[in-house]
Enzyme design. Structure first.
Site, PDB file in Angstrom:
ATOM      1  N   GLU A 128      18.016   0.573  -1.913  1.00 32.11           N
ATOM      2  CA  GLU A 128      17.634   1.184  -3.183  1.00 32.11           C
ATOM      3  C   GLU A 128      18.583   2.302  -3.596  1.00 32.11           C
ATOM      4  O   GLU A 128      18.697   2.633  -4.778  1.00 32.11           O
ATOM      5  CB  GLU A 128      16.199   1.716  -3.121  1.00 32.11           C
ATOM      6  CG  GLU A 128      15.968   2.896  -2.216  1.00 32.11           C
ATOM      7  CD  GLU A 128      15.602   2.516  -0.798  1.00 32.11           C
ATOM      8  OE1 GLU A 128      14.969   3.327  -0.105  1.00 32.11           O
ATOM      9  OE2 GLU A 128      15.957   1.397  -0.386  1.00 32.11           O
ATOM     10  N   GLU A 175       9.137   4.848   5.047  1.00 32.36           N
ATOM     11  CA  GLU A 175       9.027   6.285   5.323  1.00 32.36           C
ATOM     12  C   GLU A 175       8.300   6.497   6.656  1.00 32.36           C
ATOM     13  O   GLU A 175       7.316   7.221   6.735  1.00 32.36           O
ATOM     14  CB  GLU A 175       8.323   7.028   4.179  1.00 32.36           C
ATOM     15  CG  GLU A 175       9.061   6.979   2.857  1.00 32.36           C
ATOM     16  CD  GLU A 175       8.859   5.673   2.101  1.00 32.36           C
ATOM     17  OE1 GLU A 175       9.800   5.195   1.457  1.00 32.36           O
ATOM     18  OE2 GLU A 175       7.737   5.118   2.162  1.00 32.36           O
ATOM     19  N   HIS A 229       0.862  -1.174   0.000  1.00 38.83           N
ATOM     20  CA  HIS A 229       0.000   0.000   0.000  1.00 38.83           C
ATOM     21  C   HIS A 229       0.903   1.230   0.000  1.00 38.83           C
ATOM     22  O   HIS A 229       1.443   1.609   1.040  1.00 38.83           O
ATOM     23  CB  HIS A 229      -0.897   0.044   1.237  1.00 38.83           C
ATOM     24  CG  HIS A 229      -1.962  -0.999   1.260  1.00 38.83           C
ATOM     25  ND1 HIS A 229      -2.795  -1.186   2.343  1.00 38.83           N
ATOM     26  CD2 HIS A 229      -2.345  -1.923   0.338  1.00 38.83           C
ATOM     27  CE1 HIS A 229      -3.642  -2.175   2.084  1.00 38.83           C
ATOM     28  NE2 HIS A 229      -3.379  -2.637   0.874  1.00 38.83           N
TER      29      HIS A 229
END
Length: 704
Positions: free
Chosen positions: A504, A480, A403
């Site tokens: 990443e 985050e 999500h």
């Protein structure tokens, strides 16, 4: 009798109307936190280890919107207590945790206003902590904190490992400098429109005082409060608490009764003792989940890395307003999902993360912004959710849903309960929830982004998200996020948080340095497990259009295996593409075998930013696993195997850097060696530059 006399002395001192002092020592008498009030009624604390002052008398107090709580205090009562208990973890680095501390609580009243304020200090063998409490009182039914005055006035200019703080992002590199130079050692590029300061750092902030003394400052049990940063005051060697604000400048909106998070100072005589510390966990309440049988640890794979390396996209046709090239198709198709599910089923991996499976990605604006573009339940046109979840179940695998909220909390929060319930009914047990972009940003309303990721508004939301997931028996990986402060004890369905400059960055920046992974266990991971993404077998990455530097991973493959031990997570991601694992199935065997839940964890060698060797015992077995990593320097280390269970013979399967390996020119070769060992043996291990070593110790029989 001694305790009674001590409390009597404190009360007598307080009634004298001049000054006041009290202290509490750890059970082993090494750590001490002292509190004092001067003649003006101002509050201070200090910290010592084995009689050596580490933090000098430092200010306590608050500035409220209506009142200054800086001075004018008198002591109403002082009490002390001691607790020594043990508790069982549902998952973690150890099965049993001892919670042994001594505590002092000082009940205060401000003479001028009559406001009541309590301060509690706890001393553990692995550190000290303190927090404020506002008891029930008529004047503070509701109030606003405009500044927390807490400061950290250090007794020396200690060596510190720190990264720049802003109010929205922890994904920064770490620097190493004296405390006084925090913010002064590098060029700081401010992000446009962001409230960032070059002289402010995140916590945990870890410092080396001497070869035999280290400390780390953080916070524990962050609930309905603002996240704490540390501001370099440039006034002596002093840092000050700098809370993340609401957009209007308020820091905390609250009412009595309430208490703040604990301000924690972990104290260690060896670097590895910081990692073994349990103080932050102990400062959180016990599990709020009565029946936790549905919570478990596992490994997962997914489409994530092919998207970050430009091989596919989260969107179907357009990404950030631009048409996708044919070389970068939509990744989350039914066909591609089944490919990953087949690989997971073949190799015994429980979960497969599918990113980009919903509609809305094509409508995303640049910089990961959007408002009302996702509903988190309508699949993309080329993805059949029911077919994929049923296919996974038939293979003994589960789909892990993604999500991406784009921090659109206005729309996501009201739907969480339904979304998590529906996910559970489809066989999904883990959801990765991401919060990229500005909170509640709406491009049609200028300046509409409402709040910061690390402020009270989002702290409340992250907690509600975890609680709603627990209600629906859903486990969470949070990206985050607000930082971990030990709340995995209270809500063990929160398996991991990102909150770090992760894997990443190797794809679309100059990458993470070889020492980055040797700093994180002593800094960010002290708060709780991170979702870092590990296990890359292809370290030279394809050319990526958005990369400003040569995209590559700055480690050997053997180090990637060792990360499964040193980069703690109860749900680690084997992040690389299946085809690269299939290229070296002998090395991939370690990823298949390595456990994810531990009964014991020990640090054998440790120097922050240089090297780390850890061993962990798999819960419910006699099997152990070792991970050893180094920075850009090659190393030879000697491992005593006395951590193994005595009287048992083990087969050691060693995954070592190949001859002449180094991360720059020869990173791939992994030598797999098997030998029988016992607790009486030693192993000499060789780590290549930027390399590592992983070992499985499998119990095979009782030693004769």
């Amino acid at each position: 009798m001694r305790s009674f006399l001590f409390i009597f002395f404190l009360l007598a001192s307080a009634c004298g109307g001049k000054s006041y002092d009290t202290k509490v020592n750890s059970p082993d008498a090494k750590n001490e936190i002292s509190f004092s009030i001067n003649e003006q009624g101002a509050l201070f604390y200090s910290i010592s280890h084995k009689g050596k002052q580490v933090i000098k008398p430092s200010v306590l107090g608050f500035q409220l919107k209506k009142y200054s709580l800086k001075d004018g205090f008198e002591v109403v009562k002082t009490t002390q207590e001691e607790d020594n208990s043990k508790w069982k973890t549902i998952w973690g680095e150890r099965e049993t945790v001892q919670d042994h501390y001594r505590q002092v609580t000082i009940k205060l009243r401000q003479k001028k206003t009559g406001i009541l304020l309590n301060i509690s200090g706890r001393a553990y063998n692995d550190g000290v902590a303190f927090r404020y409490e506002f008891p029930s009182q008529e004047k503070l039914n509701k109030f606003t904190i405009m500044d927390e005055l807490t400061s950290f006035d250090f007794a020396g200019d200690y060596k510190a490992w720190w990264n720049f703080a802003d109010y929205d992002n922890y994904e920064k590199v770490y620097y190493h400098s004296p405390i006084s130079q925090i913010g002064d050692t590098v060029n700081f590029e401010r992000r446009v429109g962001k409230e960032e300061r070059a002289d402010m750092c995140n916590t945990p902030l870890t410092m080396e005082i001497a070869d035999d003394l280290l400390i780390s400052i953080h916070e524990a049990n962050l609930v309905d409060y603002a996240g704490m940063n540390l501001l370099n005051t440039h006034d002596g060697i002093k840092l000050k608490a700098k809370l993340t604000p609401w957009r209007n400048g308020d820091l905390v909106r609250t009412k009595a009764p309430m208490h703040t998070p604990w301000r924690t100072i972990q104290i260690a005589e060896k670097a590895g003792d910081l990692i073994e510390s349990t103080m932050i966990l102990n400062l959180n309440p016990p599990s709020a989940i009565k029946n936790s049988d549905w919570i478990h640890t596992s490994k997962y794979i997914g489409l994530w890395w092919e998207m970050h390396t430009g091989r596919s996209s989260w969107a179907e046709k357009r990404q950030f307003g631009k048409k996708l090239p044919a070389s970068r198709p939509h990744g989350a198709t039914t066909k591609n999902a089944k490919y990953y599910i087949d690989f997971a089923a073949k190799h015994g991996i429980k979960d497969v993360l599918i990113e980009g499976w919903t509609k809305g990605w094509d409508d995303m604006e640049p910089d990961w912004k959007g408002y009302g573009i996702f509903d988190w339940e309508t699949p993309a046109t080329d993805f059949d959710l029911d077919e994929v979840t049923k296919y996974a179940a038939g293979k003994g695998v589960r789909m892990m849903a993604y999500h991406e909220t784009i921090s659109d909390v206005d729309h996501y929060e009201p739907k969480m309960d339904q979304l998590y319930r529906d996910a559970y009914n489809k066989g999904i047990r883990v959801i990765k929830v991401g919060y990229t972009g500005d909170v509640n940003y709406n491009s049609t309303v200028p300046g509409s982004y409402a709040q910061h990721h690390h402020g009270q508004y989002m702290v409340r939301h992250y907690r509600k998200m975890i609680q709603t997931a627990a209600k629906n028996k859903i486990m969470i990986i949070n990206h985050e996020p607000i930082k971990f402060t030990g709340e995995q004890r209270t809500y063990p369905n929160l398996l991991a948080r990102e909150g770090v400059r992760g894997g990443e960055y190797n794809a679309w920046s100059k990458g993470n340095s070889p020492e980055h992974g040797v700093i994180l266990p002593f800094t960010r991971i002290l708060g709780g497990p991170i979702d870092y993404t590990v296990g890359y077998f292809e370290v030279m990455l394809p050319e990526i259009s958005w990369a400003k530097f040569e995209p590559r991973i700055r480690s050997t493959v053997a180090k990637q295996l060792a990360y499964f031990i040193t980069m703690y997570s109860p749900i680690p991601m084997a992040a690389d593409l299946p085809k690269f694992y299939e290229r070296d199935l002998e090395a991939f065997q370690f990823i298949k075998d390595v456990a994810t839940n531990w009964s014991e964890s020990k640090v054998l060698h440790a120097k922050i930013g240089d090297y780390l060797t850890m061993v962990r015992k798999e819960r419910g077995t006699n099997d152990w696993y070792l991970g050893s990593i180094t920075d850009e320097n090659a190393r030879n280390l000697t491992i005593n195997l006395d951590f193994l269970t005595k009287g048992i013979k083990y087969q050691a399967t060693i995954y070592a850097d190949g001859e002449n390996n180094d991360w720059k020119t020869k990173p791939y070769k992994v030598d797999v060696i098997k030998k029988e060992v016992t607790a009486a043996d030693q192993l000499n291990i060789k780590l290549a530059a930027g390399g590592g070593q992983a070992i499985q110790f499998k119990a095979i029989e009782n030693a004769k």
